[in-house]
Design an enzyme around this catalytic site. Structure first.
Site, PDB file in Angstrom:
ATOM      1  N   CYS A 131       6.437 -10.315  -5.758  1.00  0.00           N
ATOM      2  CA  CYS A 131       6.544  -9.126  -6.627  1.00  0.00           C
ATOM      3  C   CYS A 131       6.177  -9.485  -8.069  1.00  0.00           C
ATOM      4  CB  CYS A 131       7.962  -8.566  -6.647  1.00  0.00           C
ATOM      5  SG  CYS A 131       8.764  -8.486  -5.061  1.00  0.00           S
ATOM      6  N   ASP A 132       6.685 -10.625  -8.544  1.00  0.00           N
ATOM      7  CA  ASP A 132       6.605 -10.918  -9.980  1.00  0.00           C
ATOM      8  C   ASP A 132       5.701 -12.096 -10.336  1.00  0.00           C
ATOM      9  OD1 ASP A 132       8.467  -8.892 -10.375  1.00  0.00           O
ATOM     10  OD2 ASP A 132      10.148 -10.240 -10.024  1.00  0.00           O
ATOM     11  N   CYS A 157      11.722 -12.766  -6.282  1.00  0.00           N
ATOM     12  CA  CYS A 157      10.578 -12.372  -5.452  1.00  0.00           C
ATOM     13  C   CYS A 157       9.257 -12.783  -6.087  1.00  0.00           C
ATOM     14  CB  CYS A 157      10.612 -10.861  -5.219  1.00  0.00           C
ATOM     15  SG  CYS A 157       9.208 -10.284  -4.267  1.00  0.00           S
TER      16      CYS A 157
END
Ligand code: NDP
Length: 302
Positions: free
Chosen positions: A133-134, A130
């Site tokens: 997300c990261d 992701c």
């Protein structure tokens, strides 16, 4: 006894909740392990009709949820761990140990990102599925994205704004991603394409420091020094709990025809029954269809 339980709270589940609530079915939504579904990991959605400007995925989910709540849908922060659809009354068992009985059920459990299977100890230590997300952890660093679909190219474009360089690694020499994404990626200076290449092993002491790759045509291997790798190779449907309960296809997707599954009174919507078009708008549309079918089923039954 609930009239209708909706399992999942992505765009499919939430749209089903909106329609069912308007039909006075007072639906109960089991939110699942990842409330809001995959849109919660999407930065900008620019293809959901009705929004002139891109809308962050979590904002879109929040609006849908508040809309459903305003209309009378109820939400339960719990996940499905078991079910029995053999009787007319459907039974659902949740992670917190509750058993819910329902006249009808809509399954909208979605799909989750696939891993390569060679990540081992590097999952979460430089390997992610992701970017939204990261990605922020890789400011000014070197990253790679693996895959050739819309997700891989979207993630590569997103990461190109954060990382110093993005290597897009794809096993073939043509992409299945839409042409507009391919054009954008080709025009982005810090995205390099590495085609006909597959990842073989992650290397590094405690976290990823390099990726060994192999050219599928020549067999030649090489090591790419990297700080992070994003795997974007597709999804698997969330149907482990549903095996043997409703008909699934060979890939584990629910077989649904216009929202109806193999079990009367059990309906399906969203990515869990859709192999091809994993779009927020198609998920929402199928949530509508499943809710209308559930409404008709309940009307005929009562
Ligand atoms: P896809 O299934 O479309 O693509 C997966 C990619 O990963 C393919 O290029 C595939 O290669 C590659 N791949 C699969 N397995 C492996 C493996 N083991 N090793 C190396 N490569 C592998 O999945 P996506 O998640 O990209 O997209 C799913 C759906 O979601 C699509 O319908 C897409 O259109 C949609 N989507 C839409 C977006 C948008 O409109 N904004 C954004 C993101 C997704 P190969 O091509 O060789 O099979």
């Amino acid at each position: 006894m609930e009239k209708l339980v909706i399992v999942g709270s992505g765009p499919a589940g939430l749209t089903a909740a909106i329609y069912a609530a308007r039909a006075a079915l007072q639906p109960l939504v089991l939110e699942g392990m990842q409330p809001g579904g995959q849109l919660m990991q999407t930065t900008d959605v620019e293809n959901f009709p009705g929004f002139v400007h891109p809308i962050p995925g979590p904002e879109l989910v929040d609006s849908m949820r508040r809309q459903a709540e305003r209309l009378g849908a109820r939400f339960m922060a719990d996940a499905l761990t078991g079910c029995d659809f053999t009787e007319e009354t459907k039974k659902l068992v949740t992670m917190t140990g509750k058993t819910i009985e329902a006249e009808a059920v809509i399954l909208a459990t979605g799909a989750t990102a696939r891993w390569l299977g060679i990540e081992g100890k590097y999952r979460g230590r430089g390997v992610s599925t992701c970017a939204t997300c990261d990605g922020a952890f890789y400011k000014g660093k070197r990253v790679a994205v693996i895959g050739g679909g819309d997700t891989a190219l979207t993630e590569a474009l997103y990461l190109s704004q954060i990382a110093a360089s993005v290597t897009l690694i794809h096993r073939r020499d043509t992409f299945r991603a839409t042409p507009s994404l391919q054009e954008k990626a080709a025009a982005t200076a810090n995205i390099d394409l590495l085609l006909e290449t597959v990842p073989e092993a992650f290397l590094g002491e405690r976290k990823v420091e390099a990726l060994r790759v192999r050219n599928v045509k020549t067999g030649e291997t090489s090591e790419l020094p990297l700080d992070g790798v994003f795997v974007a190779i597709g999804h698997d449907p969330e149907t482990a709990v549903l095996r043997g309960k409703v008909a699934l296809d060979e890939s584990g997707y629910i077989e649904a025809d216009g929202g109806r599954t193999s079990v009367p009174g059990v309906f399906a919507a969203g990515d869990v029954q859709e192999r091809r078009f994993k779009q927020a708008v198609t998920a929402a549309a199928s949530g509508c269809v499943a809710a209308l079918e559930a409404e008709r089923y309940l009307q005929e039954r009562n």
